[in-house]
Design a protein around this motif. Structure first.
Motif, PDB file in Angstrom:
ATOM      1  N   ASP A 177     -27.550  37.896  -3.344  1.00  0.00           N
ATOM      2  CA  ASP A 177     -27.887  39.099  -2.385  1.00  0.00           C
ATOM      3  C   ASP A 177     -29.571  40.321  -2.403  1.00  0.00           C
ATOM      4  OD1 ASP A 177     -25.096  39.164  -1.908  1.00  0.00           O
ATOM      5  OD2 ASP A 177     -25.173  40.530  -3.528  1.00  0.00           O
ATOM      6  N   ASN A 178     -30.084  39.374  -3.367  1.00  0.00           N
ATOM      7  CA  ASN A 178     -31.816  39.713  -3.679  1.00  0.00           C
ATOM      8  C   ASN A 178     -32.413  39.333  -2.959  1.00  0.00           C
ATOM      9  OD1 ASN A 178     -34.595  40.090  -4.724  1.00  0.00           O
ATOM     10  ND2 ASN A 178     -33.528  40.533  -6.562  1.00  0.00           N
ATOM     11  N   LYS A 179     -32.935  39.754  -1.784  1.00  0.00           N
ATOM     12  CA  LYS A 179     -34.450  39.064  -0.763  1.00  0.00           C
ATOM     13  C   LYS A 179     -34.927  38.037  -1.311  1.00  0.00           C
ATOM     14  CE  LYS A 179     -37.093  42.533   1.020  1.00  0.00           C
ATOM     15  NZ  LYS A 179     -37.631  42.448  -0.200  1.00  0.00           N
ATOM     16  N   ASP A 180     -36.081  38.569  -3.115  1.00  0.00           N
ATOM     17  CA  ASP A 180     -36.446  37.542  -3.485  1.00  0.00           C
ATOM     18  C   ASP A 180     -35.926  36.804  -4.399  1.00  0.00           C
ATOM     19  OD1 ASP A 180     -38.492  39.737  -2.084  1.00  0.00           O
ATOM     20  OD2 ASP A 180     -38.355  41.127  -3.719  1.00  0.00           O
ATOM     21  N   LEU A 181     -34.252  36.978  -4.639  1.00  0.00           N
ATOM     22  CA  LEU A 181     -34.302  35.403  -5.468  1.00  0.00           C
ATOM     23  C   LEU A 181     -33.180  34.400  -5.173  1.00  0.00           C
ATOM     24  CD1 LEU A 181     -33.206  38.394  -8.771  1.00  0.00           C
ATOM     25  CD2 LEU A 181     -35.528  36.814  -7.748  1.00  0.00           C
ATOM     26  N   VAL A 182     -34.005  33.629  -5.241  1.00  0.00           N
ATOM     27  CA  VAL A 182     -32.658  32.208  -5.144  1.00  0.00           C
ATOM     28  C   VAL A 182     -31.746  31.114  -6.281  1.00  0.00           C
ATOM     29  CG1 VAL A 182     -33.688  32.001  -2.291  1.00  0.00           C
ATOM     30  CG2 VAL A 182     -34.528  30.800  -4.775  1.00  0.00           C
ATOM     31  N   ILE A 183     -30.965  31.078  -5.701  1.00  0.00           N
ATOM     32  CA  ILE A 183     -30.354  30.128  -6.591  1.00  0.00           C
ATOM     33  C   ILE A 183     -30.528  28.290  -6.484  1.00  0.00           C
ATOM     34  CG2 ILE A 183     -28.203  29.397  -8.089  1.00  0.00           C
ATOM     35  CD1 ILE A 183     -27.354  32.408  -7.586  1.00  0.00           C
ATOM     36  N   SER A 184     -30.945  27.398  -7.639  1.00  0.00           N
ATOM     37  CA  SER A 184     -31.324  25.924  -7.271  1.00  0.00           C
ATOM     38  C   SER A 184     -30.020  25.236  -8.094  1.00  0.00           C
ATOM     39  CB  SER A 184     -31.697  25.685  -7.586  1.00  0.00           C
ATOM     40  OG  SER A 184     -33.573  25.526  -7.065  1.00  0.00           O
ATOM     41  N   GLU A 185     -29.079  24.599  -7.466  1.00  0.00           N
ATOM     42  CA  GLU A 185     -27.642  24.088  -7.996  1.00  0.00           C
ATOM     43  C   GLU A 185     -28.448  22.593  -8.159  1.00  0.00           C
ATOM     44  OE1 GLU A 185     -24.580  23.589  -5.903  1.00  0.00           O
ATOM     45  OE2 GLU A 185     -23.860  22.576  -7.498  1.00  0.00           O
ATOM     46  N   PHE A 186     -28.746  22.087  -9.637  1.00  0.00           N
ATOM     47  CA  PHE A 186     -29.112  20.682  -9.846  1.00  0.00           C
ATOM     48  C   PHE A 186     -28.049  19.886  -9.920  1.00  0.00           C
ATOM     49  CE2 PHE A 186     -33.091  21.426 -11.991  1.00  0.00           C
ATOM     50  CZ  PHE A 186     -33.549  22.769 -12.086  1.00  0.00           C
ATOM     51  N   LYS A 187     -27.637  18.632  -8.870  1.00  0.00           N
ATOM     52  CA  LYS A 187     -27.230  17.248  -8.164  1.00  0.00           C
ATOM     53  C   LYS A 187     -27.146  16.827  -8.952  1.00  0.00           C
ATOM     54  CE  LYS A 187     -28.566  17.038  -4.080  1.00  0.00           C
ATOM     55  NZ  LYS A 187     -27.989  16.803  -2.643  1.00  0.00           N
ATOM     56  N   ASP A 188     -26.544  15.622  -9.887  1.00  0.00           N
ATOM     57  CA  ASP A 188     -26.310  14.739 -10.061  1.00  0.00           C
ATOM     58  C   ASP A 188     -26.655  13.932  -9.720  1.00  0.00           C
ATOM     59  OD1 ASP A 188     -24.819  15.817 -12.571  1.00  0.00           O
ATOM     60  OD2 ASP A 188     -23.213  15.076 -12.313  1.00  0.00           O
ATOM     61  N   ASP A 189     -27.255  13.599  -8.550  1.00  0.00           N
ATOM     62  CA  ASP A 189     -27.560  12.184  -7.566  1.00  0.00           C
ATOM     63  C   ASP A 189     -28.869  12.462  -7.507  1.00  0.00           C
ATOM     64  OD1 ASP A 189     -25.902  12.843  -6.200  1.00  0.00           O
ATOM     65  OD2 ASP A 189     -26.686  14.901  -4.032  1.00  0.00           O
ATOM     66  N   LEU A 190     -29.043  11.383  -7.979  1.00  0.00           N
ATOM     67  CA  LEU A 190     -30.561  10.411  -8.042  1.00  0.00           C
ATOM     68  C   LEU A 190     -30.793   9.418  -6.859  1.00  0.00           C
ATOM     69  CD1 LEU A 190     -29.626   8.491 -11.701  1.00  0.00           C
ATOM     70  CD2 LEU A 190     -31.603   9.874 -11.802  1.00  0.00           C
ATOM     71  N   THR A 191     -32.219  10.070  -6.785  1.00  0.00           N
ATOM     72  CA  THR A 191     -32.811   9.194  -5.318  1.00  0.00           C
ATOM     73  C   THR A 191     -33.957   8.476  -5.852  1.00  0.00           C
ATOM     74  OG1 THR A 191     -34.306  10.462  -4.056  1.00  0.00           O
ATOM     75  CG2 THR A 191     -31.582  10.065  -3.153  1.00  0.00           C
TER      76      THR A 191
END
Ligand code: 5GP
Length: 237
Positions: free
Chosen positions: A19-33
């Motif tokens: 909801d804050n235009k200056d902030l974002v959320i990263s979701e760390f995945k278990d995927d490996l490449t």
């Protein structure tokens, strides 16, 4: 802070608006490449380990005067951070020769470099992240000015000067790592992305054991155990 629309999905993280235009959320995945996405797998718990390791290292760097995008860890797999315009340059810092440096230049694997090497790669999967010199970066418009490239190098060396002795005390050689930077809403260049065994190489000082994503790249197994050991050493005083 709640996740809103998915903004972008990368190989290791999903990025969500808030909801804050200056902030974002990263979701760390278990995927490996690895090898530009050619080798794929997944390791339960890897995302949470990288989130926790990155959180500790961003805090350490902030305490030592490096501006980063980090705001707070929200839960095991989510980090709240500033929204930036990412600079499409991967800044590679090397203390010991291995990986593409040994492949490209024939320097023997494990050679201690006479000084810390900082290189730029173009963050472009379609082209396979090729090496860049300063003129390439300016011609491509990845930054506007030479002094921005100088600042990326300066900040990368500062990060190395903080992290290398920090890890050595914990029995790990910081062999090399990749940093990413972005411009915040005021135009400041700040450190972004993550700092974890996915983008750093750590070798145990005593045994030489690899404690990073090379365990996956080289099919050595035991990736989550190694990442957990890196986290435990960070958390040990
Ligand atoms: P190399 O160029 O030897 O493959 O990698 C040098 C260092 O930068 C290693 O620590 C490696 O993990 C990191 N690195 C280079 N390119 C990438 C990339 O595209 N993604 C990730 N996660 N790390 C990278």
């Amino acid at each position: 802070m709640q996740k809103r629309e998915l903004l972008y999905e990368g190989k290791a993280k999903r990025l969500y608006l808030t909801d804050n235009k200056d902030l974002v959320i990263s979701e760390f995945k278990d995927d490996l490449t690895a090898f530009n996405g050619e080798k794929k797998s997944s390791e339960v718990g890897k995302g949470a380990l990288n989130n926790k390791i990155s959180t500790e290292l961003f805090k350490l760097l902030e305490e030592n005067g490096i501006q980063t995008h980090f705001v707070e860890m929200l839960d095991d797999n989510h980090m709240l951070h500033k929204k930036v315009d990412v600079i499409l340059i991967e800044v590679i810092v090397r203390n010991i020769a291995t990986g593409s440096l040994t492949r490209n230049l024939g320097i023997e694997d494990g050679t201690l470099l006479p000084f810390t090497l900082v290189e730029f790669d173009y963050k472009n999967d379609d082209l396979g992240d090729p090496k860049l010199n300063d003129q390439h970066a300016l011609i491509l418009g990845l930054v506007e000015y030479q002094d921005e490239l100088d600042k990326l190098r300066r900040m990368a060396r500062q990060v190395n000067d903080i992290l290398r002795p920090y890890f050595f005390e914990k029995g790990l050689n910081l062999v090399d790592f990749k940093l990413e930077f972005g411009k915040d809403s005021s135009g400041n260049i700040i450190l972004v992305d993550e700092i974890s065994p996915d983008n750093c190489r750590f070798w145990d000082v005593e045994s030489g054991e690899k404690m990073d994503k090379d365990r996956f790249r080289q099919g050595l197994g035991g990736l989550a155990v190694a990442y957990e050991q890196v986290l435990n050493r960070i958390l040990s005083k």
